[in-house]
Design a protein around this motif. Structure first.
Motif, mmCIF file in Angstrom:
data_model
loop_
_atom_site.group_PDB
_atom_site.id
_atom_site.type_symbol
_atom_site.label_atom_id
_atom_site.label_comp_id
_atom_site.label_asym_id
_atom_site.label_seq_id
_atom_site.Cartn_x
_atom_site.Cartn_y
_atom_site.Cartn_z
ATOM 1 N N ILE A 104 0.859 -1.184 0.000
ATOM 2 C CA ILE A 104 0.000 0.000 0.000
ATOM 3 C C ILE A 104 0.891 1.229 0.000
ATOM 4 O O ILE A 104 1.752 1.386 0.860
ATOM 5 C CB ILE A 104 -0.935 -0.002 1.227
ATOM 6 N N SER A 105 0.665 2.113 -0.978
ATOM 7 C CA SER A 105 1.480 3.318 -1.120
ATOM 8 C C SER A 105 0.988 4.444 -0.215
ATOM 9 O O SER A 105 -0.038 4.315 0.463
ATOM 10 C CB SER A 105 1.459 3.802 -2.571
ATOM 11 N N ASP A 106 1.704 5.552 -0.245
ATOM 12 C CA ASP A 106 1.333 6.727 0.549
ATOM 13 C C ASP A 106 0.055 7.393 0.052
ATOM 14 O O ASP A 106 -0.450 8.316 0.686
ATOM 15 C CB ASP A 106 2.476 7.739 0.566
ATOM 16 N N GLU A 107 -0.489 6.938 -1.063
ATOM 17 C CA GLU A 107 -1.756 7.469 -1.571
ATOM 18 C C GLU A 107 -2.944 6.965 -0.761
ATOM 19 O O GLU A 107 -4.074 7.409 -0.940
ATOM 20 C CB GLU A 107 -1.933 7.104 -3.043
ATOM 21 N N CYS A 108 -2.698 6.025 0.148
ATOM 22 C CA CYS A 108 -3.737 5.464 1.012
ATOM 23 C C CYS A 108 -4.367 6.570 1.858
ATOM 24 O O CYS A 108 -3.663 7.372 2.461
ATOM 25 C CB CYS A 108 -3.125 4.396 1.924
ATOM 26 N N VAL A 109 -5.712 6.572 1.905
ATOM 27 C CA VAL A 109 -6.436 7.561 2.706
ATOM 28 C C VAL A 109 -7.004 6.930 3.984
ATOM 29 O O VAL A 109 -7.824 7.532 4.664
ATOM 30 C CB VAL A 109 -7.562 8.238 1.888
ATOM 31 N N ALA A 110 -6.554 5.718 4.296
ATOM 32 C CA ALA A 110 -6.946 5.005 5.515
ATOM 33 C C ALA A 110 -8.461 4.834 5.650
ATOM 34 O O ALA A 110 -9.010 4.970 6.730
ATOM 35 C CB ALA A 110 -6.356 5.683 6.750
ATOM 36 N N CYS A 111 -9.112 4.486 4.535
ATOM 37 C CA CYS A 111 -10.562 4.293 4.579
ATOM 38 C C CYS A 111 -10.949 2.937 5.151
ATOM 39 O O CYS A 111 -12.069 2.754 5.627
ATOM 40 C CB CYS A 111 -11.164 4.469 3.187
ATOM 41 N N GLY A 112 -10.042 1.949 5.080
ATOM 42 C CA GLY A 112 -10.300 0.636 5.639
ATOM 43 C C GLY A 112 -11.026 -0.336 4.728
ATOM 44 O O GLY A 112 -11.279 -1.473 5.131
ATOM 45 N N THR A 113 -11.351 0.079 3.528
ATOM 46 C CA THR A 113 -12.071 -0.805 2.603
ATOM 47 C C THR A 113 -11.299 -2.090 2.356
ATOM 48 O O THR A 113 -11.868 -3.177 2.371
ATOM 49 C CB THR A 113 -12.337 -0.084 1.269
ATOM 50 N N CYS A 114 -10.010 -1.979 2.131
ATOM 51 C CA CYS A 114 -9.187 -3.150 1.830
ATOM 52 C C CYS A 114 -9.155 -4.138 2.990
ATOM 53 O O CYS A 114 -9.251 -5.351 2.787
ATOM 54 C CB CYS A 114 -7.772 -2.729 1.455
ATOM 55 N N ALA A 115 -9.021 -3.637 4.196
ATOM 56 C CA ALA A 115 -8.941 -4.509 5.374
ATOM 57 C C ALA A 115 -10.212 -5.331 5.537
ATOM 58 O O ALA A 115 -10.163 -6.507 5.891
ATOM 59 C CB ALA A 115 -8.683 -3.682 6.627
ATOM 60 N N GLY A 116 -11.335 -4.729 5.257
ATOM 61 C CA GLY A 116 -12.609 -5.430 5.377
ATOM 62 C C GLY A 116 -12.816 -6.504 4.332
ATOM 63 O O GLY A 116 -13.596 -7.430 4.535
ATOM 64 N N GLU A 117 -12.126 -6.394 3.213
ATOM 65 C CA GLU A 117 -12.288 -7.350 2.117
ATOM 66 C C GLU A 117 -11.213 -8.429 2.073
ATOM 67 O O GLU A 117 -11.353 -9.412 1.353
ATOM 68 C CB GLU A 117 -12.294 -6.604 0.773
ATOM 69 N N GLU A 167 -7.022 -11.599 6.262
ATOM 70 C CA GLU A 167 -6.860 -10.635 7.353
ATOM 71 C C GLU A 167 -5.408 -10.180 7.486
ATOM 72 O O GLU A 167 -4.872 -10.057 8.589
ATOM 73 C CB GLU A 167 -7.389 -11.215 8.667
ATOM 74 N N ALA A 168 -4.780 -9.945 6.319
ATOM 75 C CA ALA A 168 -3.372 -9.546 6.271
ATOM 76 C C ALA A 168 -3.184 -8.040 6.353
ATOM 77 O O ALA A 168 -2.060 -7.562 6.418
ATOM 78 C CB ALA A 168 -2.731 -10.064 4.983
ATOM 79 N N ILE A 169 -4.274 -7.287 6.344
ATOM 80 C CA ILE A 169 -4.193 -5.826 6.310
ATOM 81 C C ILE A 169 -4.604 -5.247 7.654
ATOM 82 O O ILE A 169 -5.639 -5.608 8.215
ATOM 83 C CB ILE A 169 -5.082 -5.259 5.191
ATOM 84 N N SER A 170 -3.777 -4.332 8.145
ATOM 85 C CA SER A 170 -4.074 -3.689 9.419
ATOM 86 C C SER A 170 -3.766 -2.204 9.332
ATOM 87 O O SER A 170 -3.042 -1.751 8.447
ATOM 88 C CB SER A 170 -3.266 -4.325 10.543
ATOM 89 N N GLU A 171 -4.320 -1.460 10.280
ATOM 90 C CA GLU A 171 -4.109 -0.017 10.303
ATOM 91 C C GLU A 171 -2.703 0.282 10.799
ATOM 92 O O GLU A 171 -2.279 -0.205 11.847
ATOM 93 C CB GLU A 171 -5.141 0.642 11.203
ATOM 94 N N GLY A 172 -1.988 1.072 10.017
ATOM 95 C CA GLY A 172 -0.636 1.469 10.394
ATOM 96 C C GLY A 172 -0.613 2.923 10.806
ATOM 97 O O GLY A 172 -1.630 3.484 11.209
ATOM 98 N N ASP A 173 0.516 3.547 10.662
ATOM 99 C CA ASP A 173 0.701 4.945 11.040
ATOM 100 C C ASP A 173 0.283 5.851 9.880
ATOM 101 O O ASP A 173 1.081 6.147 8.998
ATOM 102 C CB ASP A 173 2.167 5.185 11.415
ATOM 103 N N GLY A 174 -0.985 6.249 9.852
ATOM 104 C CA GLY A 174 -1.489 7.139 8.815
ATOM 105 C C GLY A 174 -1.960 6.444 7.558
ATOM 106 O O GLY A 174 -2.535 7.073 6.681
#
Length: 56
Positions: A5-18, A22-29
């Motif tokens: 995931i690049s810095d273009e991520c807006v931390a919406c969480g859509t990817c984590a839910g899909e 369950e390899a995706i988690s919230e990071g720093d920003g």
């Protein structure tokens, strides 16, 4: 080859839910993908509204 995931991520969480692994988690920003857990299925890339996810 895991996805990243690049810095273009807006931390919406859509990817984590899909993510079936369950390899995706919230990071720093932004969200991050654990390459050791990623199934390389591409689901996250297809649902990302900003195009911030790509194959490494």
């Amino acid at each position: 080859m895991a996805y990243v995931i690049s810095d273009e991520c807006v931390a919406c969480g859509t990817c984590a839910g899909e993510c079936p692994a369950e390899a995706i988690s919230e990071g720093d920003g932004k969200y991050v993908i654990d390459p050791d857990v990623c199934l390389e299925c591409g689901t996250c890339e297809s649902v990302c509204p900003t195009g911030a996810i790509s194959a490494e």
